[in-house]
Write an enzyme that holds these catalytic residues in place. Structure first.
Site, PDB file in Angstrom:
ATOM      1  N   GLU A 101       4.047   8.417   3.971  1.00  0.00           N
ATOM      2  CA  GLU A 101       3.595   9.653   4.600  1.00  0.00           C
ATOM      3  C   GLU A 101       2.665   9.441   5.787  1.00  0.00           C
ATOM      4  OE1 GLU A 101       3.474  12.913   1.330  1.00  0.00           O
ATOM      5  OE2 GLU A 101       2.773  11.082   0.428  1.00  0.00           O
ATOM      6  N   LYS A 133       0.808  -1.227   0.000  1.00  0.00           N
ATOM      7  CA  LYS A 133       0.000   0.000   0.000  1.00  0.00           C
ATOM      8  C   LYS A 133       0.838   1.272   0.000  1.00  0.00           C
ATOM      9  CE  LYS A 133      -4.285  -1.325   2.302  1.00  0.00           C
ATOM     10  NZ  LYS A 133      -4.966  -1.296   3.606  1.00  0.00           N
TER      11      LYS A 133
HETATM   12 MO1  MOS Z   1       5.359  13.864  -0.918  1.00  0.00          MO
HETATM   13  S1  MOS Z   1       4.882  15.362   0.351  1.00  0.00           S
HETATM   14  O1  MOS Z   1       4.141  13.421  -1.915  1.00  0.00           O
HETATM   15  O2  MOS Z   1       6.856  14.105  -1.516  1.00  0.00           O
END
Ligand code: MOS
Length: 722
Positions: A683, A679
């Site tokens: 982040e 997945k």
């Molecule tokens: Mo990220 S904040 O999608 O590099």
């Protein structure tokens, strides 16, 4: 409460580091996946032999130093080049009068980006806008001349003052996280036993990667070469080609090692645009490395947000309505979407849900994605509001979340591909010792310190973007795997080597991985938490096709694939990673100091490729969330509009002393329909931590902090205890 060591997780992770649940689902025999392995390039990094963009030796190199605008809005009246032309070593001064012309069609994911069009005219759209590049024989000579270059401005009134009700506020672009509206929010709120109606604010924040942005550009015949610090060499090369009206075949960008990006290296950066301009004029290799303050002033920032949330529930905690309106700032130069309301469409079932995103154009550097874009500030608002609802209902905040678990996407009506939020919440609660919590605030003291705990549930969208990969079966039985991926320091090299070994049923020593080069073909960037998923898909597909090819022991056999069609065939689902974050804080009522004592994150991120690196990555994300909760805040001088804390003395980021016992682990999870069941874990670690900490601060003190960061002075502002 039971003592928490953070080191006692025998039930999910088996002794060899393999994730019991996910390895079983995948049923693969070779076993390179799911094994904890250290980074392939770890030794090179700790011994200093790994080269970052500014380290690469290049013959006959000249250096560029950037001059930035000191005013927030206006016009350049004059740049007195004669004052520096005869300074030692100066080779060239580039400004809007002599810079190569740039194609205004160049942009990014959200459309054309005027932020890229450097040195094209005399207009100053924000403080920190590059106005000139001084090129010299040495870095020191370039910097000395850049500092001495006289620039005069006609200053015009600027507006950097953000608020949700700003007269220029308008609906945000609806490319994603567009407005949602199901049910009758007003009627449901009116029928609710309890309503929370609050406003939450988050400040401008800066990505703050350790490695400053650096680019070196030169020509080889008609081919433009660059070494650049970025998150995706293919993407950056295609933007650069458009910008300078070159054919894509003329541009090659490499990015061997990158010291973090966090979103700020997702774009074609000012360092690269200026280095290319310089080498076009001089035909000498030119290196442009941003200084730390230039990184703050010229590379992507997270926009300030102002969010209103109304949530209504029955007395038993069932949600009737969620209304989430979020405003964020941007620049008129470039569209951007800070998708604060995405989680609100995913996390909870409710009879009525309404969301709306508002953009407020100001005279600021164009904002862009940073560490869990949208979701990080959005979840601070939503998960703070959920905690306030639990408080007013007198319900355990954990129980409130469990009671509102949706069976299908609350807005889309689509099934969830896999949803293990409940497992994260329950397992996290068990390990954290949540069951013994007294839910009333201000009940725990240790000496003069107030102690509290809090939690937050989160999600982050998962999926893949088209990528290509080539695999060559070499006559010696090894494989060369080529993909335009980037390793930002997350361990992509190590993960992709394991994935290739697994797909080709050889040991990792049989894989030669080539990444970090735009010539390796189209590939998604290291961004949007979709790097590993996108690249793994292309590699496993190429390996599958190679297995069907007849082998020739005398010569290499190469297979190249592109996943565009495969991705189009993927059924529509709600696809997300999930997590539950638990925090314990102490608050000193005398000083207002909040210290995080322990953090626990339980994550459902699909199959985990490498538990060692994945754990490290989500812990890094949680440190980012802690930093967001307590420290990070870009501050503008209201008079000049300038960002005044553009350095690590003034812009605080959690240091070692701020980081407590942090633990993270994974519940068994597997994403159907996506090769290997991956997945994405890039982040989600960032998302949720700020709300969990803010909720713990309420639990410790009895006061809500709805503005981040939770600074000492903000704690003391309303503090009633002396
Ligand atoms: Mo990220 S904040 O999608 O590099």
């Amino acid at each position: 409460m039971t003592a928490f060591t953070g080191r006692e997780f025998p039930d999910v992770t088996t002794t060899d580091g393999r994730l019991a649940g996910s390895a079983g689902v995948a049923g693969l025999a070779t076993g390179a996946i799911g094994i904890a392995r250290p980074r392939i390039e770890g030794r090179a990094k700790v011994t200093g032999s790994a080269r970052y963009a500014a380290d690469e030796p290049v013959r006959d190199l000249a250096f560029g130093s950037v001059v930035l605008s000191t005013v927030s809005r206006g016009r350049i009246l004059d740049i007195d080049v004669s004052a520096v032309r005869d300074m030692p070593g100066v080779l060239d001064v580039i400004d809007h009068r002599n810079a190569p012309r740039l194609n205004p069609a160049a942009g990014h994911f959200f459309g054309p980006d005027g932020g890229l069009r450097l040195l094209q005219d005399d207009a100053i759209p924000y403080a920190g806008r590059p106005v000139a590049l001084v090129v010299a024989e040495t870095l020191e000579q370039a910097q000395a001349a850049a500092e001495a270059l006289p620039v005069t401005y006609e200053e015009q009134p600027h507006d950097t003052d953000f608020s949700a009700d700003h007269p220029a506020a308008r609906p945000a672009l609806a490319l994603f996280d567009g407005p949602a509206n199901i049910g009758d929010v007003e009627a449901e709120l009116a029928a609710s036993a309890v309503v929370v109606d609050e406003r939450y604010r988050t400040p401008e924040e800066h990505c703050s990667a350790m490695e400053p942005h650096s680019a070196t550009a030169w020509w080889e015949g008609e081919h433009l070469q660059a070494i650049d610090s970025n998150q995706g060499p293919f993407y950056v090369a295609s933007v650069l080609a458009t910008l300078f009206s070159l054919s894509f075949e003329q541009v090659r960008i490499r990015t061997e090692h990158v010291g973090g990006g966090f979103g700020s290296k997702g774009l074609c950066g000012p360092q690269l645009i200026l280095a290319v301009m310089a080498t076009m004029r001089s035909r000498r290799p030119v290196r442009v490395t941003l200084t730390r303050d230039q990184v703050f002033l010229t590379t992507a920032l997270r926009p300030e947000t102002d969010q209103s949330i109304r949530i209504g529930a029955d007395a038993d905690g069932r949600l009737r309505a969620i209304h989430h309106e979020a405003a964020f700032e941007l620049s008129p130069l470039a569209e951007y979407i800070e998708g604060c309301t995405e989680l609100t469409k995913t996390l909870y079932a409710a009879s009525a849900i309404r969301t709306r995103l508002t953009a407020v154009p100001l005279d600021i550097l164009p904002p862009y994605s940073m560490r869990g874009p949208g979701a990080a500030p959005g979840s601070f608002a939503l998960e703070s509001a959920m905690d306030e609802l639990a408080e007013r209902l007198g319900i355990d905040p954990l129980e409130l979340r469990l009671r509102n678990e949706p069976t299908v996407g609350p807005i889309s009506g689509l099934p969830f591909s896999s949803r293990n939020l409940v497992a994260c919440l329950r397992e996290g609660a068990r390990r954290f010792g949540w069951a013994t919590r007294d839910h009333r605030p201000r009940m725990r003291r240790e000496g003069r310190l107030l102690v509290g705990t809090g939690l937050a549930a989160t999600s982050f969208s998962a999926g893949a973007f088209p990528s290509s990969a080539s695999i060559t079966a070499e006559p010696d039985g090894t494989f060369t795997v080529a993909i335009g991926a980037t390793d930002l320091g997350t361990g992509a090299r190590t993960a992709l080597t394991a994935i290739a070994a697994d797909a080709l049923a050889v040991g990792t020593e049989g894989i030669r991985l080539r990444i970090s080069d735009s010539d390796l073909g189209p590939a998604w960037s290291a961004g949007g938490s979709r790097g590993t998923t996108s690249w793994a898909w292309a590699i496993t597909e190429a390996a599958a096709r190679l297995r069907d090819q007849p082998r020739d022991p005398a010569r290499p056999v190469t297979v190249t694939v592109d996943t565009t069609q495969l991705l189009n065939d993927l059924p529509a689902r709600e696809r997300h990673s999930y997590s539950a974050v638990f925090a314990e804080v102490t608050v000193d009522p005398a000083t207002g100091e909040v210290r995080v004592r322990r953090l626990l994150g339980m994550f459902a991120v699909g199959r985990v490729v490498n538990p060692l690196m994945a754990r490290s990555q989500v812990i890094g994300g949680m440190i980012g969330g802690l930093s967001m909760a307590l420290h990070e805040e870009g501050i503008r001088d209201p008079v000049s509009g300038r960002h005044i804390n553009a350095d690590f003395a003034g812009y605080h980021i959690a240091a070692h002393a701020d980081v407590p016992d942090i633990e993270a682990d994974f519940v068994p999870d597997y994403e159907p329909g996506i090769p290997l069941g991956i997945k994405g874990a890039g982040e989600i670690g960032n998302v949720g931590t700020a709300a969990a900490i803010a909720n713990a601060v309420w639990h410790a003190t009895g006061f809500r902090r709805r503005t981040l960061p939770i600074r000492l002075d903000r704690v003391l502002e309303e503090y009633p205890l002396k």
